[in-house]
Design a protein around this motif. Structure first.
Motif, PDB file in Angstrom:
ATOM      1  N   GLY A  82     -29.857 110.302  24.917  1.00  0.00           N
ATOM      2  CA  GLY A  82     -30.770 110.260  23.777  1.00  0.00           C
ATOM      3  C   GLY A  82     -30.359 111.072  22.558  1.00  0.00           C
ATOM      4  N   THR A  83     -29.068 111.133  22.254  1.00  0.00           N
ATOM      5  CA  THR A  83     -28.617 111.872  21.065  1.00  0.00           C
ATOM      6  C   THR A  83     -29.137 111.228  19.784  1.00  0.00           C
ATOM      7  N   GLY A  84     -29.472 109.951  19.855  1.00  0.00           N
ATOM      8  CA  GLY A  84     -29.933 109.243  18.666  1.00  0.00           C
ATOM      9  C   GLY A  84     -28.815 108.826  17.731  1.00  0.00           C
ATOM     10  N   MET A  85     -27.567 109.033  18.145  1.00  0.00           N
ATOM     11  CA  MET A  85     -26.456 108.699  17.243  1.00  0.00           C
ATOM     12  C   MET A  85     -26.371 107.200  16.969  1.00  0.00           C
ATOM     13  N   SER A 109     -29.193 105.806  14.929  1.00  0.00           N
ATOM     14  CA  SER A 109     -29.172 106.262  13.543  1.00  0.00           C
ATOM     15  C   SER A 109     -28.065 105.552  12.761  1.00  0.00           C
ATOM     16  N   ASP A 125     -18.034 101.120  16.607  1.00  0.00           N
ATOM     17  CA  ASP A 125     -18.028 102.543  16.251  1.00  0.00           C
ATOM     18  C   ASP A 125     -19.049 103.320  17.067  1.00  0.00           C
ATOM     19  N   GLU A 131     -17.702 103.782  20.481  1.00  0.00           N
ATOM     20  CA  GLU A 131     -16.581 104.738  20.501  1.00  0.00           C
ATOM     21  C   GLU A 131     -17.067 106.171  20.320  1.00  0.00           C
ATOM     22  N   SER A 132     -18.233 106.356  19.708  1.00  0.00           N
ATOM     23  CA  SER A 132     -18.705 107.709  19.419  1.00  0.00           C
ATOM     24  C   SER A 132     -19.721 108.229  20.426  1.00  0.00           C
ATOM     25  N   CYS A 133     -20.205 107.380  21.324  1.00  0.00           N
ATOM     26  CA  CYS A 133     -21.210 107.831  22.285  1.00  0.00           C
ATOM     27  C   CYS A 133     -20.603 108.849  23.247  1.00  0.00           C
ATOM     28  N   PRO A 134     -21.192 110.062  23.316  1.00  0.00           N
ATOM     29  CA  PRO A 134     -20.608 111.102  24.172  1.00  0.00           C
ATOM     30  C   PRO A 134     -20.692 110.775  25.661  1.00  0.00           C
ATOM     31  N   MET A 135     -21.571 109.841  26.028  1.00  0.00           N
ATOM     32  CA  MET A 135     -21.741 109.493  27.434  1.00  0.00           C
ATOM     33  C   MET A 135     -21.032 108.187  27.794  1.00  0.00           C
ATOM     34  N   GLU A 136     -20.379 107.586  26.808  1.00  0.00           N
ATOM     35  CA  GLU A 136     -19.752 106.268  26.998  1.00  0.00           C
ATOM     36  C   GLU A 136     -20.757 105.298  27.638  1.00  0.00           C
ATOM     37  N   PRO A 162     -16.213 100.865  24.911  1.00  0.00           N
ATOM     38  CA  PRO A 162     -15.255 101.861  24.430  1.00  0.00           C
ATOM     39  C   PRO A 162     -13.882 101.695  25.072  1.00  0.00           C
ATOM     40  N   GLU A 163     -12.906 102.195  24.361  1.00  0.00           N
ATOM     41  CA  GLU A 163     -11.557 102.290  24.918  1.00  0.00           C
ATOM     42  C   GLU A 163     -11.580 103.435  25.918  1.00  0.00           C
ATOM     43  N   VAL A 164     -10.951 103.288  27.072  1.00  0.00           N
ATOM     44  CA  VAL A 164     -10.964 104.439  28.003  1.00  0.00           C
ATOM     45  C   VAL A 164      -9.602 105.095  28.137  1.00  0.00           C
ATOM     46  N   ALA A 198     -14.237 111.738  18.794  1.00  0.00           N
ATOM     47  CA  ALA A 198     -15.318 111.600  19.787  1.00  0.00           C
ATOM     48  C   ALA A 198     -14.776 111.473  21.217  1.00  0.00           C
ATOM     49  N   HIS A 223     -29.823 115.724  16.050  1.00  0.00           N
ATOM     50  CA  HIS A 223     -30.268 114.404  16.464  1.00  0.00           C
ATOM     51  C   HIS A 223     -29.708 113.410  15.462  1.00  0.00           C
ATOM     52  N   GLY A 224     -29.367 112.221  15.934  1.00  0.00           N
ATOM     53  CA  GLY A 224     -28.827 111.234  15.002  1.00  0.00           C
ATOM     54  C   GLY A 224     -27.326 111.392  14.791  1.00  0.00           C
ATOM     55  N   HIS A 263     -25.337 114.558  15.559  1.00  0.00           N
ATOM     56  CA  HIS A 263     -25.537 115.234  16.847  1.00  0.00           C
ATOM     57  C   HIS A 263     -24.226 115.899  17.269  1.00  0.00           C
TER      58      HIS A 263
END
Ligand code: HEM
Ligand code: SF4
Lengths: 73, 398
Positions: A15-18, A21, A49, A52-57, A71-73, B101, B342-343, B346
């Motif tokens: 739930g980072t909201g990235m 957003s 994008d 690729e930017s999700c910290p939890m993939e 994502p690319e692994v 990232a 958040h967002g 983050h």
């Protein structure tokens, strides 16, 4: 062009909201976790994008043939 | 709602240890979207409700880029004119963010957990050799995150005395003069530029090397963006974690009940880290605001386009989301704090910081069953005049 499939692993999401957003048309937060607004979308690099930017993939994007684009692994 | 009274001065005062200024709570009850007056740049809005804080952080109608080079309301005399990932809005922001990232995902960071354990064990061995009492800030809190971020970025650990000094200045508000603060940044930029030049001679596969390749082969960022990204990662990668570790240990060592609870059940360490993240107001001042790019309504108040908004420090203490918010409770369900933002912005280092904090606190508690402060609680000295709070020295015995 064939549609892309967007999936969010809600168990993995923190739930980072990235994504909700940066690519608000494709993701929204429900009870603090992300979910895809539509399962199939017209190709758009914004979702790549986000994946690729999700910290939890936790975001998976596939092309029309089911091959993983991000994502690319 | 009307806001007829005189704006309050903000920040409310010099940060006092880890106390949250009671004005935040008062405002949340009486004026959740409040007018405030900053020492420089005029008036702004301050939000204190969790939902409003999240909106300001994640709604793209609030811009970070609009702050750059502008005489916006702020706590320090200088105008923010250094480009960094934190001063970028989407889509430019995403272009930079995705370059690093991958290196900071939870999965990648978990692969570093054993290395972090090894570093902590080694540092504590050294501390024991010197004997009790010891200053945890120098023995553990600073060297742990510095070693890790150095290894990830490819920055020589031996240069730490210099870059620690520069970064201490760069993160000051009033502790140094504006000239000293600017010089701190410029020294860091020059230093990273040298490391970048070295990588052009002999490529590396550390994070800095990846960024150099992205610039030279993909033209995916400018030279200025490359250098400033290196500076941001180096500074954010150690100052925040080191200070939070000091803050968390200070809180634990001055709350015997919570400390005993954690010792009795080490499985609680990850939840304890989350709760300490929630309860600790890390920011020591006002930082930089966000600017509304169009009229936005927050809790019934219209923020006109062009106005500056501060999120303050109070979102994590909103009783509507965190019952009994001033209580430290390691058993909170759904502890959705915004300590990492958040967002889009983050914290890229959140998984790394969490892992380092868990390893450090878990190891200290299991290795030293009698660990305690070596000075009375109210004599622990805290830094002053800086963007982040933290103990200057944390003397303990075991
Ligand atoms: C406990 C330690 C930490 C805390 C509390 C923390 C907190 C934060 C917060 C609140 C933000 C968002 C700022 C905003 O939206 O204005 C942020 C962003 C950031 N943090 Fe951290 N951080 C920590 C550790 C780290 C570490 C270890 C790194 C190292 C990589 C790091 C790198 C960054 C970067 C690069 C950003 C900017 C991200 C962006 O703009 O996309 N942080 N951090
Ligand atoms: S970016 Fe990843 S972790 Fe963050 S909300 Fe989206 S899916 Fe969840």
């Amino acid at each position: 062009m064939a549609k892309w499939q967007v999936q969010v692993d809600r168990e993995a999401c923190i739930g980072t909201g990235m994504c909700a957003s940066s690519a608000a048309a494709y993701f929204r937060l429900e009870n603090g976790r992300a979910t895809a607004a539509q399962d199939f979308i017209e190709p758009d690099d914004l979702v790549v994008d986000a994946a690729e930017s999700c910290p939890m993939e936790a975001i998976l994007v596939r092309d029309g043939d089911g091959a993983v684009i991000a994502p690319e692994v | 709602m009307t806001t007829s009274q005189e704006p309050r001065n903000y920040p409310f005062g010099e940060a006092d240890r880890l106390e949250l200024d009671p004005t935040y709570e008062e405002l949340r009850r009486t004026e959740p979207v409040a007018r405030v007056r900053l020492p420089y740049g005029g008036d702004a809005w301050l939000v204190t409700k969790y939902d409003d804080v999240k909106t300001v952080l994640s709604d793209l109608r609030f811009s970070r880029a609009a702050v750059l080079g502008q005489d916006v309301p702020r706590a320090m005399p200088m105008i923010q004119d250094r480009q960094s990932i934190l001063s970028m809005d989407p889509p430019e922001h995403g272009r930079l963010r995705k370059l690093v990232a991958k290196g900071f995902t939870m999965r990648r960071v978990e692969q570093l957990r054993d290395r972090a354990q090894e570093i902590v064990d080694g540092l504590l061995d050294e501390m024991e050799k010197e004997g009790s009492p010891a200053d945890l800030v120098e023995a553990l809190n600073m060297p742990l995150p510095i070693t890790i971020i150095c290894e990830m970025l490819g920055v020589p650990y031996d240069d730490r005395a210099e870059f620690r000094n520069w970064s201490d200045r760069a993160l000051a508000i009033t502790a140094f003069t504006p000239e000293e603060i600017t010089a701190g940044f410029e020294n860091l930029q020059g230093y990273i530029a040298e490391l970048v030049a070295e990588r052009r001679q002999s490529p590396t596969d550390d994070v800095l090397g990846t960024l150099v390749t992205a610039r030279d082969e993909g033209d995916r960022l400018t030279e200025e963006e490359l250098v400033n990204f290196g500076v941001t990662l180096l500074v954010a990668g150690h100052e925040t974690t080191a200070n939070q570790l000091g803050n968390f240990l200070y809180t634990l060592l001055s709350n015997p009940d919570r400390l005993a609870e954690l010792r009795a059940d080490p499985d609680l360490v990850p939840a304890a880290v989350e709760e300490l993240l929630r309860i600790t107001p890390l920011g020591g001042s006002a930082g930089f605001p966000r600017i509304a790019t169009e009229d936005v309504e927050l809790s019934g108040v219209t923020i006109p386009a062009g106005d500056a908004v501060f999120i303050g420090q109070a979102g994590n203490r909103d009783p509507a989301v965190f019952p009994d918010p001033n209580r430290i409770d390691f058993h909170r369900e759904n502890n959705a704090h915004v300590a990492f933002g958040h967002g889009v912005h983050h914290c890229v280092g959140a998984p790394l910081a969490r892992m380092e904090l868990q390893v450090a606190i878990g190891t200290l508690l299991s290795r030293y069953p009698a660990l305690e402060l070596a000075v009375p609680v109210d004599e622990v000295p805290f830094k002053k005049g800086r963007l982040v709070r933290g103990p200057r020295e944390l003397l303990v015995r075991w």
